[in-house]
Design an enzyme around this catalytic site. Structure first.
Site, mmCIF file in Angstrom:
data_model
loop_
_atom_site.group_PDB
_atom_site.id
_atom_site.type_symbol
_atom_site.label_atom_id
_atom_site.label_comp_id
_atom_site.label_asym_id
_atom_site.label_seq_id
_atom_site.Cartn_x
_atom_site.Cartn_y
_atom_site.Cartn_z
ATOM 1 N N ASN A 150 0.833 -1.197 0.000
ATOM 2 C CA ASN A 150 0.000 0.000 0.000
ATOM 3 C C ASN A 150 0.871 1.251 0.000
ATOM 4 O OD1 ASN A 150 -2.666 -1.071 0.020
ATOM 5 N ND2 ASN A 150 -2.324 -1.758 2.122
ATOM 6 N N CYS A 171 -4.967 -7.420 -3.586
ATOM 7 C CA CYS A 171 -5.509 -7.118 -2.264
ATOM 8 C C CYS A 171 -6.478 -8.235 -1.898
ATOM 9 C CB CYS A 171 -6.213 -5.760 -2.294
ATOM 10 S SG CYS A 171 -6.838 -5.190 -0.700
ATOM 11 N N HIS A 172 -6.854 -8.325 -0.610
ATOM 12 C CA HIS A 172 -7.779 -9.380 -0.187
ATOM 13 C C HIS A 172 -9.098 -8.825 0.347
ATOM 14 C CE1 HIS A 172 -4.787 -8.960 3.307
ATOM 15 N NE2 HIS A 172 -5.804 -8.177 3.574
ATOM 16 N N HIS A 201 -9.743 -0.692 -2.097
ATOM 17 C CA HIS A 201 -10.307 -0.281 -0.816
ATOM 18 C C HIS A 201 -11.584 0.544 -0.971
ATOM 19 C CE1 HIS A 201 -6.222 -0.858 1.472
ATOM 20 N NE2 HIS A 201 -6.763 -2.003 1.067
ATOM 21 N N TYR A 258 -12.075 7.110 4.100
ATOM 22 C CA TYR A 258 -12.100 7.472 2.678
ATOM 23 C C TYR A 258 -13.269 8.384 2.345
ATOM 24 C CZ TYR A 258 -9.306 3.196 2.628
ATOM 25 O OH TYR A 258 -8.382 2.226 2.896
#
Length: 490
Positions: A150, A171-172, A201, A258
């Site tokens: 990241n 990513c997971h 994300h 975010y």
């Protein structure tokens, strides 16, 4: 199958490197390979190499493991390069959390956007470009760069656009969100299908189907609110689901930073988070978790080394994409996953230059994305705000333009909801000065930033945040783990 080489940069991320290693070795065709580990820390390299050597020895595998602090040597002839670096380590990361708090910006993670994520990108991108240079010059021709580090979108953007290397970001978050949906709907293996699309994300479950039947917003809301755990831990995500009509892949804590709406007023933060685990919104939660994990591993290393002697077949393969991508590319067995790539029309209502996360299929011919996906308008608007911040942040990192860096932070949704322009300008100066040794592209701007800070007029405060927890000692962690075992045993 001919042997090949896999290089792991940042292999001192010991738990994650071990997971990638055992995942890849769970594929029989991928066992006769060389793993070249590289990291700045000789100490961490020695620990992880001893663990991986133990796995190879105990399972009588043909796998070779090498370790070196010479990155270029590790990359020589590598077909796949996996990056899980954290430039600046926990020292710089602590500043990513601490300094914005002085200006009222409360972050749970701070590794994607927001003030912390943007500065994290400034530290990473010059190093990512160094990786790419080495890959172009000494790796196997056509080598693939798998980026786990990241800020995912910024790092991947820099590697593709400026590093000129075949790169995919992994990513997971999608997998974890899908597991939650499967649980609330009572879905068994193979019964749940879904399409997630957006940016890293900030990816959205735009289509969810249970045994072929489409599951709508109302059904998801009811199922989440009826769940005894998720109804408490995912309050913010459930609220976004109610308003946007789709579920976000990202954790409650991640998502909260975010957006401009949920973490801007200190007295309201507790309404939207849950303190049962850091990932649900704790102030600086991931920093605390990372610090405790590092300390715990150092203490428990002998036990981890002993456990490495387990038979490989008793170790469950994780849901991380890397091993499945390698399996598909090397054997032709098709894998469907969600990948971070340059958009170029994959998502119709996001910018072409954005790094998006969306479904794709992998086989011997490469990663083939599903094109033509259109996000719901609110999801697209939210993603575009972040893409604009990411673009400015990448350009600032490439050029060393501190004014553009300040504009990127100013345009961040959460920072912009909290800070005035004067506060942003001073905050960025303070962060750049504190992290100067990891920011070579800003060397020309450091003295001027120090001068501005010397005559600073913006008031700050020493604030720990709305929901901070102290780092636990090894003894406290051990006691809590033992208590958890007793509870599980009934």
């Amino acid at each position: 199958m001919a042997s090949f080489k896999i290089a792991i940069i940042g292999a001192g991320s010991i738990g994650f490197t071990k997971k990638l290693f055992t995942d890849i070795l769970s594929v029989p065709e991928l066992r006769d390979v060389e793993f070249a580990l590289t990291d700045l820390s000789e100490h961490n390299l020695a620990m992880i190499k001893s663990i991986l050597d133990r796995i190879v020895e105990a399972n009588e595998l043909p796998t070779r493991v090498t370790a070196t602090t010479d990155r270029r040597k590790a990359l020589e002839g590598a077909r796949y390069i996996i990056s899980c670096v954290r430039v600046g380590g926990l020292e710089a990361y602590a500043d990513d959390i601490r300094i914005p708090l002085k200006y009222g910006v409360d972050q749970c993670v701070g590794d994607t956007i927001c003030a912390g994520g943007i500065l994290y990108g400034q530290r990473n991108i010059p190093v990512i470009l160094d990786f790419c240079k080495d890959i172009r010059e000494v790796a196997e021709p056509g080598a693939k760069f798998l980026n786990y580090a990241n800020p995912m979108a910024m790092n991947t953007w820099a590697a593709i656009e400026y590093g000129k290397v075949d790169t995919v970001g992994l990513c997971h978050g999608v997998q974890h969100g899908a597991e939650q949906i499967a649980e609330i709907l009572g879905a068994r293996d193979g019964e749940l299908d879904y399409i997630c699309s957006g940016i890293n994300h900030q990816t959205w479950f735009v289509d969810v189907r249970l045994n072929g039947r489409k599951v709508g917003k109302d059904e998801l809301v009811a199922a989440f609110e009826a769940h005894p755990v998720f109804s408490k831990q995912e309050k913010l995500r459930i609220d976004v689901l109610k308003r946007f009509g789709v579920y976000s892949t990202e954790s409650n804590g991640h998502l909260s930073e975010y957006l401009p709406w949920y973490r801007k007023r200190p007295d309201e933060i507790s309404r939207w988070i849950d303190m049962s685990d850091w990932i649900h919104g704790e102030t600086g939660g991931y920093l605390r978790y990372s610090t405790e994990t590092r300390n715990w591993f150092e203490t428990e290393y002998p036990r981890f080394l002993e456990e490495a002697g387990r038979p490989l077949e008793t170790i469950r393969r994780s849901n991380e994409h890397a091993s499945r991508i390698l399996e598909a590319l090397e054997t032709g067995r098709v894998y469907r996953g969600h990948f971070n790539v340059k958009n170029n029309g994959v998502i119709t209502n996001l910018p072409a230059d954005a790094i998006i996360e969306s479904p794709g299929f992998v086989d011997r011919f490469g990663i083939n994305m599903v094109a033509g996906i259109t996000l719901p308008e609110a999801c697209a608007a939210t993603c575009i705000s972040s893409v604009n911040v990411q673009r400015m942040s990448v350009h600032a990192a490439i050029t060393g333009d501190i004014d553009l860096l300040k504009l990127a932070v100013l345009h961040d949704p959460l920072v912009g909801a909290i800070c005035t322009p004067e506060e942003v300008w001073q905050m960025v100066d303070e962060m750049v000065v504190a992290q100067a040794k990891w920011l070579p592209q800003y060397a020309h701007a450091i003295d001027a930033a120090k001068e501005r800070l010397a005559r600073a007029t913006v008031a700050t405060r020493e604030w720990k945040g709305a929901a901070r927890r102290e780092v636990r000692s090894i003894e406290e962690i051990r006691a809590e783990k033992e208590a958890a075992k007793l509870r599980a045993a009934g």
